[in-house]
Enzyme design. Sequence first.
Site, PDB file in Angstrom:
ATOM      1  N   CYS A   1     -10.793  -5.105  -5.212  1.00 36.57           N
ATOM      2  CA  CYS A   1     -11.736  -6.140  -4.397  1.00 36.57           C
ATOM      3  C   CYS A   1     -12.959  -5.702  -4.139  1.00 36.57           C
ATOM      4  O   CYS A   1     -13.305  -4.499  -3.813  1.00 36.57           O
ATOM      5  CB  CYS A   1     -10.837  -6.323  -2.947  1.00 36.57           C
ATOM      6  SG  CYS A   1      -9.161  -7.390  -3.208  1.00 36.57           S
TER       7      CYS A   1
ATOM      8  N   ASN B   1       0.796  -1.166  -0.010  1.00 34.51           N
ATOM      9  CA  ASN B   1       0.202  -0.158  -0.135  1.00 34.51           C
ATOM     10  C   ASN B   1       0.862   1.363  -0.130  1.00 34.51           C
ATOM     11  O   ASN B   1       0.402   2.366  -0.649  1.00 34.51           O
ATOM     12  CB  ASN B   1      -0.811  -0.136   1.188  1.00 34.51           C
ATOM     13  CG  ASN B   1      -2.004  -1.185   1.003  1.00 34.51           C
ATOM     14  OD1 ASN B   1      -2.401  -1.482  -0.205  1.00 34.51           O
ATOM     15  ND2 ASN B   1      -2.663  -1.246   2.087  1.00 34.51           N
TER      16      ASN B   1
ATOM     17  N   PRO C   1     -16.158   4.474  -1.873  1.00 30.57           N
ATOM     18  CA  PRO C   1     -16.403   5.600  -2.835  1.00 30.57           C
ATOM     19  C   PRO C   1     -14.980   6.393  -3.059  1.00 30.57           C
ATOM     20  O   PRO C   1     -14.438   6.471  -2.050  1.00 30.57           O
ATOM     21  CB  PRO C   1     -17.544   6.422  -2.631  1.00 30.57           C
ATOM     22  CG  PRO C   1     -17.422   6.083  -1.188  1.00 30.57           C
ATOM     23  CD  PRO C   1     -17.243   4.718  -0.966  1.00 30.57           C
ATOM     24  N   VAL C   2     -15.148   7.041  -4.168  1.00 28.63           N
ATOM     25  CA  VAL C   2     -13.712   8.101  -4.482  1.00 28.63           C
ATOM     26  C   VAL C   2     -14.335   9.582  -4.104  1.00 28.63           C
ATOM     27  O   VAL C   2     -13.787  10.553  -4.500  1.00 28.63           O
ATOM     28  CB  VAL C   2     -13.178   7.897  -5.841  1.00 28.63           C
ATOM     29  CG1 VAL C   2     -12.506   6.604  -5.935  1.00 28.63           C
ATOM     30  CG2 VAL C   2     -14.185   8.522  -6.944  1.00 28.63           C
TER      31      VAL C   2
END
Length: 424
Positions: free
Chosen positions: A118, A23, A124-125
């Site tokens: 996934c 990440n 949400p963005v």
Amino acid sequence: MDSILVRGGRRLSGTIPISGAKNACLTLMPAALLTDEPVTLTNAPRLSDIRTMTALLQSLGCEVASLQQGRVLVIGSEAITNHRADYEIVRKMRASILVLGPMLARDGHAVVSLPGGCAIGARPVDLHLRGLEALGATIDLREGYVHATASGGLKGATFEFPFVSVGATENLLMAATLARGTTILKNAAREPEIVDLAQCLRRMGAQIQGEGTNTIEIRGVDRLSGATHPVVADRIELGTYMLAPAITGGEVELVGGRRDLVSAFADKLEEAGIEVAATNSGLKVRRMNGHVGAVDVTTEPFPGFPTDLQAQMMALLTLADGVSHLEEKIFENRFMHAPELIRMGARIDVHGGTATVTGVEKLKGAPVMATDLRASVSLILAGLAAEGETRVARVYHLDRGYERVEEKLSACGASIERISERAA
């Protein structure tokens, strides 16, 4: 399609090296878009998600060199020749949205497909977009793409996240480095990956303070330079492999691990009766005798218990003495591994965002199917402790986030192998 075959019942003993954080690396790579000079990342993990991000950056005009068997990435973006991140690449990985802020900050425009990844909830963005709008961007959603412009450049602003979002914090942190004036991000994420990104950006010449707290201040600069930066150790891989001796018995040293990366998780392991100790090389985890105790877990933003370790912890608690409760507060729909663990003999009852796990004496091997990245490795952990053979299907999820999992576990005495479709 490959599967993983695990023959359970073996205690583990040995050492496991912890790779660089997936990440973190997936955030550091887009940061190279902020400068026309090369950015070199050391301690990079060798994962399919890294290859996907490499392909995405190359599609935008970057040159990416993979050195030392993939451990070192050199990213050059002398010029961004394409400002459109296409669906065919972006759909594979949600971290792809992180190219939006850097491209917008550097060149004033970007078109990025809404991402995939996934299937563990909506994720949400909108916070990414609202934050960029606060910095002066104009956002238009058309046909599944984010069209972002800032013809006069981004401008510093104060933006408070209504809830903590790691990805949105990362996107705005990168964008703000080249914005005019000062940006203050309130209720920002505090994860080690955020700290790692800020340290890399500072090496590139950014002016940032407050990373690791819930308020980050960024004073925009005219340009950033290249830099060399080591990727921080992967705390989720660390936590996952800490569970291996916990669920099987034995003693394993995690080389490169640090307790401060997983302190809340380590506390829960100790509460369950697992020994966790610092060594000169990392962390040692031990369960030589005795049973695992039941514990209650609630996932929270860092420094709380990580949602990305919830599935793995559930595997351990299926064998605990008593009843445990796991409450998922980060992502909805993230108990899809529970039915697969039940196939192995676990007693799990899911109601909404809470799973009640009643420990059983033993698990039994079974054919199971991975539903997402962390679920896949939770089933492998369960298989390590189960009687007989466990075959985990759809392990392409696993390859997105765990490097050489069979090799690392086999080195500690596990019986685990990858089975190709042809061999199956």
